[in-house]
Design a protein around this motif. Structure first.
Motif, mmCIF file in Angstrom:
data_model
loop_
_atom_site.group_PDB
_atom_site.id
_atom_site.type_symbol
_atom_site.label_atom_id
_atom_site.label_comp_id
_atom_site.label_asym_id
_atom_site.label_seq_id
_atom_site.Cartn_x
_atom_site.Cartn_y
_atom_site.Cartn_z
ATOM 1 N N ALA A 53 -2.072 7.560 -11.636
ATOM 2 C CA ALA A 53 -2.166 7.611 -10.178
ATOM 3 C C ALA A 53 -3.359 6.799 -9.681
ATOM 4 O O ALA A 53 -3.237 5.988 -8.758
ATOM 5 N N PHE A 54 -4.517 6.979 -10.302
ATOM 6 C CA PHE A 54 -5.703 6.211 -9.918
ATOM 7 C C PHE A 54 -5.497 4.723 -10.193
ATOM 8 O O PHE A 54 -5.927 3.872 -9.408
ATOM 9 N N THR A 55 -4.845 4.408 -11.302
ATOM 10 C CA THR A 55 -4.604 3.005 -11.641
ATOM 11 C C THR A 55 -3.714 2.339 -10.606
ATOM 12 O O THR A 55 -3.955 1.198 -10.191
ATOM 13 N N ALA A 73 3.104 10.139 -9.595
ATOM 14 C CA ALA A 73 2.410 10.288 -10.875
ATOM 15 C C ALA A 73 1.489 11.499 -10.863
ATOM 16 O O ALA A 73 1.385 12.234 -11.850
ATOM 17 N N HIS A 74 0.797 11.718 -9.744
ATOM 18 C CA HIS A 74 -0.066 12.900 -9.613
ATOM 19 C C HIS A 74 0.753 14.180 -9.723
ATOM 20 O O HIS A 74 0.359 15.132 -10.405
ATOM 21 N N ALA A 75 1.906 14.228 -9.051
ATOM 22 C CA ALA A 75 2.744 15.424 -9.091
ATOM 23 C C ALA A 75 3.280 15.696 -10.488
ATOM 24 O O ALA A 75 3.498 16.854 -10.860
ATOM 25 N N ASP A 76 3.484 14.640 -11.288
ATOM 26 C CA ASP A 76 3.977 14.805 -12.660
ATOM 27 C C ASP A 76 2.860 15.002 -13.665
ATOM 28 O O ASP A 76 3.106 15.043 -14.874
ATOM 29 N N VAL A 100 0.832 -1.198 0.000
ATOM 30 C CA VAL A 100 0.000 0.000 0.000
ATOM 31 C C VAL A 100 0.868 1.249 0.000
ATOM 32 O O VAL A 100 0.597 2.227 -0.728
ATOM 33 N N ALA A 101 1.938 1.228 0.802
ATOM 34 C CA ALA A 101 2.837 2.384 0.845
ATOM 35 C C ALA A 101 3.487 2.622 -0.514
ATOM 36 O O ALA A 101 3.554 3.758 -1.001
ATOM 37 N N VAL A 102 3.956 1.549 -1.147
ATOM 38 C CA VAL A 102 4.573 1.686 -2.472
ATOM 39 C C VAL A 102 3.562 2.227 -3.479
ATOM 40 O O VAL A 102 3.858 3.136 -4.268
ATOM 41 N N GLY A 103 2.342 1.677 -3.461
ATOM 42 C CA GLY A 103 1.320 2.125 -4.397
ATOM 43 C C GLY A 103 0.963 3.584 -4.208
ATOM 44 O O GLY A 103 0.857 4.348 -5.181
ATOM 45 N N LEU A 104 0.782 4.021 -2.957
ATOM 46 C CA LEU A 104 0.418 5.412 -2.701
ATOM 47 C C LEU A 104 1.569 6.365 -3.007
ATOM 48 O O LEU A 104 1.347 7.476 -3.512
ATOM 49 N N ILE A 105 2.806 5.944 -2.725
ATOM 50 C CA ILE A 105 3.956 6.802 -3.030
ATOM 51 C C ILE A 105 4.110 6.973 -4.537
ATOM 52 O O ILE A 105 4.332 8.088 -5.045
ATOM 53 N N ARG A 106 4.007 5.877 -5.279
ATOM 54 C CA ARG A 106 4.112 5.983 -6.737
ATOM 55 C C ARG A 106 2.934 6.762 -7.314
ATOM 56 O O ARG A 106 3.091 7.523 -8.281
ATOM 57 N N ALA A 107 1.725 6.584 -6.731
ATOM 58 C CA ALA A 107 0.563 7.342 -7.194
ATOM 59 C C ALA A 107 0.758 8.835 -6.930
ATOM 60 O O ALA A 107 0.378 9.681 -7.758
ATOM 61 N N ARG A 108 1.330 9.173 -5.794
ATOM 62 C CA ARG A 108 1.585 10.583 -5.494
ATOM 63 C C ARG A 108 2.590 11.172 -6.477
ATOM 64 O O ARG A 108 2.447 12.324 -6.926
#
Length: 418
Positions: A302-304, A293-296, A283-291
């Motif tokens: 990010a939703f995916t 992607a959102h910032a970029d 979950v931490a990895v997914g949310l960090i990578r989603a964040r």
């Protein structure tokens, strides 16, 4: 030429609709709407005065209330109505996800959406959801609708900087995406998994849609509690007991992290602390990578990533819950095409294209063979850790201008080429 195209287009659309109806009927016949049959009987008994969870349904009370009108209809009619609603949600989601990709490459949106919808229709998540009678397609469509709202809100903010003005009433609400968060809130009231998207909105500091989603979910859940005061209290224990009735955690149909660990350990269950530790890490990895992607500026990715993290870490994840693999394949194809456009190399983007093809083959090959190999579980975890994002493709926030640091010349020059 124009006249022939106008004559040919309705024929193609008609044939496409007939193909969709035939495929839907085939899925309903093959899977036998087993899940909807249980829900249908349980809701009928509940409306007659019995316990809602006495016959095996595991839906939250909000979802049971949503399905209550269908209980008054024959099972076949209810199955067809739910399946057609799911197909409509899938088509709208494909329009929102694949349409902008087609326009970016100068292609017509209609054929691209038709091909993407046909490709998605043959995959295990879609055919299992339609055939078993689950709500996952509707939930997927609600979350994608919020993604569209977030993109419209970002576009409206950028537009307001150079073309100020307002639009009245509902038109203004639609054009500015003011309803962002409503879809995730409804989805969170219908199932537990979409709550992770509220966490993502909070982590990325999208406070307004996060509050809208949380308040919508809380309002619908409290409303269901007032209508069915006894049902909500027993739903949690019933949902846990449903896992035991369906089989052990190690059942090959369970393609979550918990099921994968149980099978790798050759046991019927997974130690709770081990599962929680690995699940928290994913979950931490997914949310960090989603964040990131959102910032970029790629909120679709990010939703995916959030959806893939939820599917990987849930206690039980079966084939019909793997919907976020579908936009992951679209992202891989788009990433391959983006690398291919400059034509820097003959094999540019071939890795992403091959990954998309392999994932698609996993979703269309016989299900039993894939679950025996843990293919879905490994694919979801691999996608969550390796899915690329595309900077600036679908921004939902206005990027902040950061000062550029001056270039510092080192006192001692480095080696040539550094």
């Amino acid at each position: 030429m124009e006249h022939s195209e106008r004559t040919f287009r309705p024929v193609v659309i008609g044939l496409g609709c007939l193909a969709v109806l035939w495929a839907t009927g085939h899925f309903l016949h093959t899977y036998g709407v087993q899940a909807l049959a249980v829900d249908h009987e349980a809701i009928r008994a509940w409306l007659a005065g019995d316990d809602l969870y006495g016959l095996g349904t595991a839906h939250p009370p909000t979802a049971a209330l949503l399905l209550a009108p269908a209980a008054a209809l024959p099972l076949t009619v209810a199955a067809w109505l739910l399946a057609l609603a799911g197909v409509a949600a899938l088509i709208l989601a494909v329009i929102a996800l694949a349409g902008p990709v087609a326009r970016r490459y100068g292609r017509a949106r209609g054929p691209a959406v038709a091909v993407a919808a046909a490709v998605a229709l043959m995959t295990e998540p879609v055919r299992a959801t339609l055939g078993l009678g689950h709500l996952d397609l509707l939930i997927f469509g609600l979350i994608v609708a919020d993604l569209v709202a977030l993109r419209r809100a970002a576009w409206a903010r950028r537009r307001a900087t150079w073309w100020p003005g307002t639009r009245p009433g509902l038109e203004r609400s639609w054009s500015t995406g003011a309803w962002a968060g409503l879809g995730i809130g409804i989805a969170s009231a219908l199932a537990v998994g979409p709550v992770l998207f509220i966490v993502h909105l909070a982590v990325t500091r999208q406070w307004r849609p996060a509050l809208t989603a949380a308040s919508t979910a809380a309002t619908l859940t409290l409303g269901a509690l007032l209508i069915t005061p006894g049902a909500t209290g027993t739903w949690f224990s019933t949902a846990l007991a449903q896992v035991d009735r369906a089989g052990p955690i190690s059942d090959p149909a369970n393609q979550s992290l918990a099921g994968l660990l149980a099978r790798l350990n050759d046991s019927t269950g997974t130690p709770v602390l081990v599962w929680i530790s690995f699940a928290a890490l994913l979950v931490a990895v997914g949310l960090i990578r989603a964040r990131a992607a959102h910032a970029d500026g790629d909120e679709i990715t990010a939703f995916t990533l959030v959806g893939l993290a939820g599917a990987a870490t849930a206690p039980v994840t079966t084939g019909h819950e793997l919907f976020w693999v579908l936009p992951a394949m679209l992202i891989l194809v788009d990433a391959a095409a983006r690398l291919r456009r400059p034509r820097a190399s003959r094999f540019a983007g071939i890795g992403y294209a091959a990954a998309a093809l392999v994932v698609y083959l996993l979703l269309v090959l016989p299900t039993q063979m894939m679950v025996d190999w843990n293919a879905y579980a490994f694919a979801v975890i691999a996608l969550m850790n390796g899915l690329p994002w595309r900077p600036g493709v679908a921004p939902t926030t206005t990027p902040a201008r950061r000062p550029v640091a001056p270039v510092r010349v080192p006192a001692i020059p480095g080696p040539r080429g550094s």
